[in-house]
Design a protein around this motif. Structure first.
Motif, short mmCIF file in Angstrom:
data_model
loop_
_atom_site.label_atom_id
_atom_site.label_comp_id
_atom_site.label_asym_id
_atom_site.label_seq_id
_atom_site.Cartn_x
_atom_site.Cartn_y
_atom_site.Cartn_z
N GLY A 107 0.81 -1.22 0.00
CA GLY A 107 0.00 0.00 0.00
C GLY A 107 0.85 1.26 0.00
N ALA A 108 2.09 1.14 0.41
CA ALA A 108 2.98 2.30 0.45
C ALA A 108 3.94 2.26 -0.73
N PHE A 109 3.49 1.68 -1.85
CA PHE A 109 4.37 1.46 -3.01
C PHE A 109 5.06 2.75 -3.45
N ASN A 110 4.29 3.84 -3.56
CA ASN A 110 4.88 5.09 -4.04
C ASN A 110 5.96 5.60 -3.11
N ASP A 111 5.83 5.27 -1.82
CA ASP A 111 6.83 5.76 -0.88
C ASP A 111 8.10 4.93 -0.93
N TRP A 112 7.95 3.59 -1.01
CA TRP A 112 9.19 2.80 -1.00
C TRP A 112 9.82 2.67 -2.36
N GLN A 113 9.08 2.95 -3.42
CA GLN A 113 9.69 2.79 -4.74
C GLN A 113 10.92 3.69 -4.89
N GLN A 114 10.81 4.94 -4.39
CA GLN A 114 11.96 5.84 -4.54
C GLN A 114 13.15 5.37 -3.73
N ILE A 115 12.87 4.77 -2.55
CA ILE A 115 13.98 4.24 -1.76
C ILE A 115 14.70 3.13 -2.53
N ILE A 116 13.90 2.22 -3.10
CA ILE A 116 14.50 1.08 -3.81
C ILE A 116 15.25 1.56 -5.04
N ILE A 117 14.69 2.55 -5.75
CA ILE A 117 15.38 3.06 -6.93
C ILE A 117 16.73 3.65 -6.53
N PHE A 118 16.73 4.39 -5.41
CA PHE A 118 18.00 4.99 -4.98
C PHE A 118 19.01 3.89 -4.61
N LEU A 119 18.56 2.90 -3.80
CA LEU A 119 19.47 1.81 -3.41
C LEU A 119 20.02 1.11 -4.64
N SER A 120 19.13 0.88 -5.61
CA SER A 120 19.52 0.15 -6.81
C SER A 120 20.55 0.94 -7.61
N LEU A 121 20.26 2.23 -7.85
CA LEU A 121 21.20 3.07 -8.60
C LEU A 121 22.55 3.12 -7.91
#
Lengths: 205, 481
Positions: B265-279
């Motif tokens: 349910g918090a997809f929009n919030d954690w997506q940016q975290i994961i994108i940053f970690l991934s990059l």
């Protein structure tokens, strides 16, 4: 009102004692302040009606862990001055990170809405004591985490033994049956020593 | 207390726990000389448990009061983890004997770590997740320090332990905030409560960030990667191989379940975290590996970069993305085990060597070993038609479909950078003159793992469907309930 006062008393002493734990020069004093911390935390638990947890904290943490810790501090020759080196150097950065985190947590604390659809608070059973309430679920509902906790302790034990126990080959161990079965003739040899000549050691030395 | 249906679902875990305890007793009474037998028995236990997991039905079931869940996702990852543990034990035997760490506790600890991983993959409650995470982590700390007479190994164990304890603290704090907001630790309650929409309250956001940070530590994603190079270099080599294979796969799976199930349910919030970690992981892992001279350190940075690629799939947040991640993990674990098996073979006059310069001219002294290393390196670089290419392909495709085309492009660029150091190894092996000879390999375990991994990397393209299809089924099992 008195309950609030007592809460603030316990909380203030708890925080001051915690500060002393990390800033005391003498490690023994630090451990004693840690014990003070535990007692105050136990007091907070009692105020919340969790007398069983308070008791556990005193018995397990104060009675066992802190005392063991005290022994370790006193028996191991750790140079705490050396451990403390760089404390001042890292202080500004650490304090900055800590302050940012503290401010953020403060912002969170003033704004604490309950989520829609959150599980209802479990009412404290009036008829049941603390210990009884925990006992009723610990080995039934919480069977799995309880068993896994046991395995975690086992791993800690296996790890501690296999990292520190050394089989020293040089140590002479007592073997009772060998001792009992020794005969006089195995170990004592009587020699006649001619006057003024002495003897060769005969392979004894 | 525990019904027969639950017993069946729990049987692989019970087998592992009972097996580890029996092995421990056997080791205690028989002494260190049975370490070879213990490794073999441990391996057999892992394989039987993998078989038990594999033949379970696919439908989703909650058991043990909702503390655990069984679904095709759990089965898939558990099989990968158990096979990784079995192969690591297979490889470890010869090394342990040569470096006087041949003790039965090695097998016991690997089995208990694998048990912790199985439980955490199945965990469906923050409480059981935390307990299982600690079980595997504690066993891994001991394994890192297992070669206790070597300073580097003790240092690795201590560093891993201190930083791991810190990350556990972060995770517990995050969990306590989530519990405080939702009044429950059950994933079902969290998911249903979060799915009602609206802006995320501050405490939930805080909890989410703390839990993500702790999980990023466990998978060694940048900026929580500092421990990985030191631990990888210091730990005994078979243990390093195990670290890179099984716990990494399990932690990635737990990360995926945590984000895609209770916190979806918090997809929009954690997506940016994961994108940053991934990059950050892809970029730092790619560039930092270039300057390394120690092979184990290089593999640590390589594994950081690979975590970054895997997280690309997670960032997509779709079934295809999760499928990509699962395919990636199933290929990566064998690829890295194969590479470490080759590293374990590098010995000069009986002493292990682990510098890049020691690889010079390997093709002239040990042509088959050189070929296996080359295949594994090309596969890690993602060169088609080797297996590694498929992993990257599915992850990047899923990202592109989820409107993250720029993330996929950065991933492609960074794979090109990574090619530099993988292919530099191939150059050392084939085009440089050897400084010294390399001893012949006689251990069946190492030979078998090298053959299996190289064969798998080459032959994957012939029949990719079983793995890719199973991965899709597993991803759907988690996401489309």
């Amino acid at each position: 009102m008195p309950a609030t006062l007592i809460f603030y008393l316990f909380a203030t002493v708890l925080i001051l004692a915690a500060l002393m734990v990390i800033s005391a020069r003498n490690p023994v004093h630090a451990v004693l302040f840690l014990i003070l911390c535990f007692f105050n935390a136990a007091g907070l638990f009692v105020l919340q009606g969790a007398e069983f947890l308070a008791m556990l904290l005193v018995i397990v943490y104060v009675g066992a862990v802190a005392v063991l810790f005290l022994f370790v501090v006193m028996m191991l020759d750790i140079d705490f001055k050396q451990l403390r080196q760089g404390f001042v150097r890292y202080l500004p950065l650490g304090a900055l990170v800590g302050a940012v985190l503290l401010i953020e947590i403060g912002m969170m604390a003033v704004h604490w809405p309950t989520m829609a659809g959150a599980a209802a608070q479990t009412p404290a059973p009036a008829a049941l004591g603390n210990a009884e309430a925990i006992g009723a679920v610990l080995y039934t509902k919480y069977w799995l985490p309880f068993q896994v906790a046991g395995l975690v302790l086992l791993v800690a034990m296996v790890g501690a033994i296999c990292l520190t126990l050394r089989d020293r080959g040089q140590v002479v161990r007592q073997n009772v049956s060998v001792q009992m079965n020794r005969k006089r003739s195995d170990v004592i040899e009587i020699k006649k020593v001619p006057t003024g000549q002495g003897i060769s050691d005969g392979g004894m030395a | 207390m525990i019904s027969s249906a639950e017993f069946v679902l729990l049987s692989p875990e019970i087998l592992m726990a009972a097996g580890a305890l029996l092995l421990l007793m056997y080791g205690v009474f028989a002494g260190d000389r049975v370490s070879g037998t213990a490794n073999l028995v441990g391996m057999i236990y892992c394989i039987i448990a993998a078989f038990l997991v594999w033949q379970m039905p696919d439908q989703r079931q909650y058991y043990l009061n909702g503390f655990l869940v069984h679904d095709s996702f759990a089965s898939y990852v558990k099989v990968v983890v158990l096979l990784g543990s079995a192969l690591a034990l297979f490889m470890a035997d010869a090394y342990a004997r040569r470096h006087s760490i041949a003790r039965p506790e090695l097998a016991v600890l690997i089995m208990l770590a694998a048990l912790g991983m199985m439980l955490m993959i199945s965990a469906h409650d923050l409480l059981s997740l935390y307990m299982a995470l600690e079980l595997q982590a504690l066993a891994l700390y001991v394994l890192a320090a297992f070669q206790r007479d070597r300073l580097a190994s003790s240092e690795a164990g201590l560093k891993y332990f201190v930083l791991g304890a810190l990350s556990s603290g972060l995770m517990l704090y995050g969990m306590s905030l989530l519990y405080g907001s939702f009044g429950s630790t059950d994933y079902l309650v969290l998911a249903s409560s979060l799915s009602q929409g609206g802006a995320l309250p501050m405490p939930v956001l805080f909890g989410l960030v703390f839990v993500c940070a702790a999980m990023a530590f466990k998978v060694s994603a940048v900026p929580f990667h500092m421990w990985a190079p030191d631990v990888y270099q210091g730990a005994p080599t078979p243990v390093t191989a195990y670290f890179a294979a099984a716990p990494k796969v399990a932690a990635m799976a737990v990360f995926a379940r945590l984000l895609l199930e209770p916190l979806m349910g918090a997809f929009n919030d954690w997506q940016q975290i994961i994108i940053f970690l991934s990059l950050a992981s892809m970029i730092l892992g790619g560039f930092a590996a270039i300057t390394q001279t120690n092979i184990k350190r290089l593999m640590a940075y390589s594994s950081i970069a690979h975590v970054g690629y895997g997280l690309v799939g997670l960032a997509a947040g779709t079934a295809e993305g999760l499928q990509g991640l699962l395919v990636y993990l199933a290929i990566y674990f064998l690829n890295t085990l194969g590479t470490f098996a080759v590293i374990l073979c590098l010995r000069h006059n009986g002493t292990a060597v682990e510098n890049l310069s020691d690889l010079k001219g390997l093709s002239k002294t040990r042509p088959l070993l050189a070929l296996a290393l080359t295949i594994n390196m090309f596969s890690l670089a993602g060169v088609p038609p080797l297996a590694g290419f498929f992993g990257k392909f599915y992850v990047f495709m899923a990202a592109a479909e989820a409107q993250l085309i720029w993330l996929a492009l950065v991933g492609l660029l960074m794979s090109a950078v990574a090619c530099y150091y993988y292919i530099r190894i191939v150059k050392l092996v084939y085009f440089d003159e050897p400084d010294h000879g390399t001893d012949a390999v006689s251990e069946i375990g190492l030979r078998a793992v090298i053959a299996i991994s190289a064969g798998y990397m080459v032959l994957f393209c012939v029949a990719p469907q079983p793995i890719i299809g199973t991965a899709l089924e597993a991803a759907r099992g988690l996401l489309l309930r």
